[in-house]
Structures are given as C-alpha cells and as structure tokens.
Write a protein that holds these residues in place. Structure first.
Motif, PDB file in Angstrom:
ATOM      1  N   ARG A  32      36.143   7.105 -27.803  1.00  0.00           N
ATOM      2  CA  ARG A  32      36.154   8.398 -28.465  1.00  0.00           C
ATOM      3  C   ARG A  32      34.899   9.196 -28.120  1.00  0.00           C
ATOM      4  O   ARG A  32      34.969  10.400 -27.865  1.00  0.00           O
ATOM      5  CB  ARG A  32      36.258   8.202 -29.979  1.00  0.00           C
ATOM      6  N   LYS A  55      33.057  14.035 -22.285  1.00  0.00           N
ATOM      7  CA  LYS A  55      33.793  14.639 -21.168  1.00  0.00           C
ATOM      8  C   LYS A  55      34.283  16.034 -21.544  1.00  0.00           C
ATOM      9  O   LYS A  55      34.156  16.975 -20.763  1.00  0.00           O
ATOM     10  CB  LYS A  55      34.976  13.747 -20.792  1.00  0.00           C
ATOM     11  N   LYS A  56      34.864  16.153 -22.740  1.00  0.00           N
ATOM     12  CA  LYS A  56      35.379  17.441 -23.189  1.00  0.00           C
ATOM     13  C   LYS A  56      34.250  18.461 -23.317  1.00  0.00           C
ATOM     14  O   LYS A  56      34.398  19.629 -22.927  1.00  0.00           O
ATOM     15  CB  LYS A  56      36.086  17.272 -24.536  1.00  0.00           C
ATOM     16  N   TYR A  57      33.108  18.011 -23.841  1.00  0.00           N
ATOM     17  CA  TYR A  57      31.969  18.922 -23.999  1.00  0.00           C
ATOM     18  C   TYR A  57      31.483  19.414 -22.633  1.00  0.00           C
ATOM     19  O   TYR A  57      31.198  20.606 -22.442  1.00  0.00           O
ATOM     20  CB  TYR A  57      30.827  18.215 -24.737  1.00  0.00           C
ATOM     21  N   ALA A 113      35.208  10.370 -24.535  1.00  0.00           N
ATOM     22  CA  ALA A 113      36.158  11.487 -24.470  1.00  0.00           C
ATOM     23  C   ALA A 113      35.510  12.781 -24.963  1.00  0.00           C
ATOM     24  O   ALA A 113      35.722  13.862 -24.390  1.00  0.00           O
ATOM     25  CB  ALA A 113      37.410  11.163 -25.282  1.00  0.00           C
ATOM     26  N   TYR A 114      34.711  12.661 -26.026  1.00  0.00           N
ATOM     27  CA  TYR A 114      34.034  13.849 -26.565  1.00  0.00           C
ATOM     28  C   TYR A 114      33.034  14.408 -25.544  1.00  0.00           C
ATOM     29  O   TYR A 114      32.964  15.631 -25.326  1.00  0.00           O
ATOM     30  CB  TYR A 114      33.311  13.504 -27.865  1.00  0.00           C
ATOM     31  N   VAL A 124      32.395  18.071 -11.961  1.00  0.00           N
ATOM     32  CA  VAL A 124      33.035  19.140 -12.735  1.00  0.00           C
ATOM     33  C   VAL A 124      32.603  20.503 -12.208  1.00  0.00           C
ATOM     34  O   VAL A 124      33.423  21.399 -11.982  1.00  0.00           O
ATOM     35  CB  VAL A 124      32.688  18.998 -14.234  1.00  0.00           C
ATOM     36  N   ASP A 150      33.256  19.574 -19.859  1.00  0.00           N
ATOM     37  CA  ASP A 150      34.294  20.446 -19.290  1.00  0.00           C
ATOM     38  C   ASP A 150      34.237  21.854 -19.877  1.00  0.00           C
ATOM     39  O   ASP A 150      34.609  22.831 -19.214  1.00  0.00           O
ATOM     40  CB  ASP A 150      35.679  19.848 -19.544  1.00  0.00           C
ATOM     41  N   GLU A 151      33.774  21.977 -21.121  1.00  0.00           N
ATOM     42  CA  GLU A 151      33.729  23.275 -21.778  1.00  0.00           C
ATOM     43  C   GLU A 151      32.369  23.962 -21.673  1.00  0.00           C
ATOM     44  O   GLU A 151      32.268  25.177 -21.887  1.00  0.00           O
ATOM     45  CB  GLU A 151      34.091  23.116 -23.265  1.00  0.00           C
ATOM     46  N   HIS A 152      31.317  23.202 -21.343  1.00  0.00           N
ATOM     47  CA  HIS A 152      29.961  23.771 -21.323  1.00  0.00           C
ATOM     48  C   HIS A 152      29.249  23.512 -19.993  1.00  0.00           C
ATOM     49  O   HIS A 152      28.019  23.435 -19.945  1.00  0.00           O
ATOM     50  CB  HIS A 152      29.125  23.187 -22.472  1.00  0.00           C
ATOM     51  N   TYR A 153      30.030  23.368 -18.906  1.00  0.00           N
ATOM     52  CA  TYR A 153      29.408  23.066 -17.610  1.00  0.00           C
ATOM     53  C   TYR A 153      28.475  24.171 -17.117  1.00  0.00           C
ATOM     54  O   TYR A 153      27.605  23.942 -16.279  1.00  0.00           O
ATOM     55  CB  TYR A 153      30.480  22.792 -16.554  1.00  0.00           C
TER      56      TYR A 153
END
Length: 510
Positions: free
Chosen positions: A402, A408-410, A405-406, A454, A412-415
């Motif tokens: 978890r 990775k998501k962060y 995953a968090y 990314v 992907d959204e804040h690169y």
C-alpha cells in the motif's frame, strides 16, 4: 594549425616556398628537411599534415619518400614539385596517392590553387573525423548506459561500429549528497578523467551518481584503484568543495554483468549511512565498519540495532552486528564471557521481541552462544536468526504494498515537482533508508530510477503529442536545467529531444 614539411636539397627552394606560404597568408606551421631520409626521420617523430617535396634529390628521391612517408602517416597529403614534367613521374605519383604535382619554376597562382585545395580537403576530413568521434563517443555512452541499467546483452547501433571490451577490470561508483549534476557542466567529465593516469569510460547515471569503468590497462598504473578513488575524492573536494563518495569493486566485471556490478556497488555505497566519515568504500575492507573503537559504545550499537529492527531494516541490523564483531575482534581486552554475554543479550533482543519462539528454543540458542569456540561461531548463530527474521519480515511485507502504491501514485501526479527520498519517506512515515530498500525490492529499481523513468515517459508523450518548446517540456517534467534534461533524454532514448521529435514526425508522415 596545420603543419607542412618542405623537403628539398636546395636551401633557396625551401626558403622560397616558405616565403610564398607567408605572403599568401596560409595558416601553416612550416618545417624543413634537406633530403628524403631526414624527412622520414622527422615524420617518425612528429605528425605532419602536408608533405611538399622535390622529386629529384640525393639519397632518396621524392617518389621513394612519398611511398615510405604514407606508410608512416597514411592520411598525409603529399604535393610533389619538380623541373621534370615527364609523364611517368606524374603517373607514378598518382599511383602512390600523391595529392598534386607542381612544376618548377613554381607559378604563384598554381601554387595558391593547389594549397587551397589541399588545405580544404584536410579541413573537411578533420571535420568528418571529429563528427565521427563525437558520434562514436555518444553511442558508446548510450550503449553502456543501457547495459548498466539492466540490459544483459550488448545493444547495437545502426551504422556505427563500437568496440566494447569483453569485461572491465574495475568499476568505481561516484556519489554526491546533493543533486550535483543538476548544476555541474559537461566539463566535469573532463575534470574527472584528468585526475586519472589510466584510460576509463565515464557515465552519468542520475543527478547524484556517475560511474567510471576501467578497461584492462596496457601498462600497470602507479596507483591502485583504491588510490585512484582517493584521488577522485580529494580532487572533487579541493575543486568543488563537495564530498564525493567512491565505491570500488574488487574484481573484473563482464560486459553483460554491468547491471549486477552497479547493484553491488550501490549496496557497498550504503555503508555511507553507517560510516559518515568514510569516503572510499572497498569490499572486504576491515576499516569500513569500525574506524575508531573508542567512539562507539556497546549501548550505542545496540540502540542502533533496536532502531533497525523497529524499521525492519535487515541491512542495518547486519551492518551494525558487523560493527560489533569488528570492535571485539580489534580490542583484545574484552573477555570471552563478556562478549558471549553481549551477544546473548542481542540474541534475546531479536528473538523475544520479533520471533515467536518457545522458552526451550530460546534457551537452546543462548546455550549455543556460550558454547561457541570463537566470535565467528557466535556470528553464524546470530545470522541464523537474522535469516529467520528476514523471512518473517518478507512474509509480512504485504502491508507495505500500500505504501509503495501510494509513493508511485504520488510520483505519477507530482513528477514536475522536486522529489527527494526524504520527502517521499515522510509521506508514508518510513525511514528513507527503509523506503529505498523496500521500493527497490518491490519495483526492481531504485526510487531515483523510477522517478527518471516517469519523467522521461511524460517528456516523450509531450514531444509526441504537443508542440511545446523543449524548454517548456523540461520544466513541466521536473527539470529546471534544460541542458541537463536534454542530456538525460538522450541517454534514455538514444536521441536528443529535437531529434526525437523529428524522428516521430518523419515516421508519422511515412
């Protein structure tokens, strides 16, 4: 500046030609020789661009000189001049590869035309050679970058022949505390290579790491690889006022195993965390783990192990146990009973708080420690339980999926923002070292590499689907320095952003 060697047995002729060169303003360094034998001796010592020689000379005529000179310097441009205009001379000269043929007395216009033609040919050849050298150097870097990032075979590059060695004698990993390469220019590579007394290939890996690859040396260096690492550290400190950490592997690495070699160096570099005053890390280095016995008390080391266990940091547990073992090995004043007591206490810390064990099994482990013949046996016993602990942590790590995953998501959204290991670790309440460890274990690559992947993918999408300027794309994917972005994109995709966009555009039209 190009060099011309004027060869004639008549001093007046040599000086007359030199005068013409000066009067016509040709940018040439002029050298003289009075016969063919002396000209050959000069060519064996020094590189020359143009050989201007008389045909008729004693000891060795101009045709013989031309034949031998081209063996020594195949790219030499030869101009013959003579008062004899026989056809056979010209025919022989052409077969030897002579660039031109002038008749005595030399006519100024003919001489000027001939020299301009020859200089233009040399300049064009040099430009082609320089471009070819730059292309080969870039392609070689791209191939090595691909290999060290996990491709196990030699990549190919259409139209360019690159000779990679079967193995590298040693690898050195350079690491900085800050994103040094965001600000360091391309001259840093030249600076590093200038510190070495042996050839090496250099690759920039990311914002804070680079790699030196040393082929098998033709002649032994007066420095060992450890000494080379220390020279690099000292040179960077003196010139840039920054700490450069260097990890050195102990054996040759096959070209297909560069990724494995880099992984081993990165593991070795992790000892930075435990030895902040250590700058050069070499495998099997006793001083690596414990440099000053009086600075670390047993309680400090045990507290570090407790913190490692709390963070499920098996690497840290192993390293600190090694520190404890090295401490006892170096200081003979400790009694066997005291050492066994300390390790039995450590054993209980591990088993009681982190492993489900019966009292019988617990006592059996303590008994084995007290019966151990030497510290190596104690170390083996402790490591048996560390392995069990590692298996338990591995089995229970599903809860950390978890967190990964968090993260990775962060990313992907804040690169486009500044991302660091410390800031990401704080978001999931883990230590930076432990987050780095579990992320690499779960994802198969480090955080820095994942962030770069990314950003490069987003840059590719923007280049393909928009008409944004490269400078705008650079900022939108998290790179403040455009040249550094272009360098990273070229290393990643094999083309600069501009060339990549042209390639995509051409492919779509086709």
């Amino acid at each position: 500046m190009l060099t011309i060697l004027i060869t004639d047995d008549q001093k007046e002729e040599r000086e007359g030609i030199a005068f013409l060169i000066q009067e016509l303003g040709f940018p040439l360094k002029v050298e003289f020789s009075e016969n063919g034998k002396k000209a050959l001796q000069f060519l064996q010592r020094q590189s020359v661009d143009i050989l201007l020689t008389d045909v008729r000379m004693p000891l060795m005529d101009g045709l013989q000189l031309t034949k031998e000179a081209l063996k020594i310097q195949p790219h030499l441009k030869v101009i013959l001049f003579s008062g004899f205009a026989e056809f056979e001379y010209a025919k022989t000269a052409i077969s030897l590869g002579v660039s031109d043929y002038l008749l005595k007395p030399i006519h100024v216009d003919a001489f000027q035309d001939t020299m301009e033609k020859v200089i233009q040919e040399i300049t064009k050849r040099q430009q082609i050679n320089e471009a070819s050298t730059m292309t080969q150097a870039y392609v070689k870097k791209h191939m090595l970058f691909t290999l060290v990032n996990g491709v196990g075979d030699r990549p190919s590059w259409k139209g360019v022949s690159i000779d990679l060695p079967d193995h590298y004698d040693r690898m050195l990993l350079l690491e900085f505390e800050k994103n040094f390469f965001e600000h360091a220019g391309p001259e840093f590579e030249s600076f590093i290579l200038s510190l070495l007394e042996t050839p090496a290939d250099y690759i920039n890996l990311n914002g804070h790491q680079s790699l030196l690859l040393f082929p098998e040396p033709n002649t032994p260096s007066r420095f060992s690889y450890r000494e080379i690492a220390e020279l690099v550290h000292e040179g960077v400190l003196e010139t840039f006022n920054l700490i450069c950490y260097v990890a050195v592997n102990e054996k040759p690495t096959a070209i297909g195993d560069l990724a494995t070699g880099l992984n081993q160096l990165e593991q070795l570099m992790e000892y930075r965390f435990f030895s902040p005053d250590h700058y050069v890390f070499v495998e099997n280095d006793d001083s690596l783990f414990y440099s000053n016995d009086s600075e670390l008390s047993d309680n400090v080391i045990l507290d570090s192990i407790r913190e490692n266990l709390k963070n499920r940091d098996i690497f840290g547990v192993k390293a600190n146990i090694e520190i404890l073992c090295q401490k006892y090995a170096k200081q003979g004043q400790f009694s066997q009973l005291y050492v066994k007591y300390m390790f039995s206490h450590l054993y209980q810390e591990i088993t009681t708080n982190h492993l489900d064990m019966s009292e019988v099994e617990l006592n059996h482990g303590i008994e084995k420690i007290y019966k151990a013949e030497d510290i190596r046996d104690i170390k083996k016993i402790i490591h048996e339980y560390i392995l069990r602990l590692e298996e338990k942590f591995t089995d229970s790590e599903s809860s950390f999926h978890r967190d990964i995953a968090y993260i990775k998501k962060y990313i992907d959204e804040h690169y486009a923002e500044e991302l660091s290991l410390d800031s990401l670790a704080a978001k999931v309440y883990l230590s930076p070292h432990y987050l780095s460890s579990i992320f690499k274990k779960h994802m198969g690559c480090g955080l820095n590499k994942y962030i770069k992947n990314v950003r490069m993918q987003k840059a590719k999408e923007l280049l393909t689907n928009t008409h944004l300027k490269v400078s705008d794309i650079s900022g939108s994917v998290g790179y403040r320095d455009v040249s550094y972005f272009c360098q990273n994109f070229r290393d990643f995709y094999g083309r600069t952003p501009e060339k990549f966009r042209q390639f995509i555009s051409t492919g779509e039209r086709a």
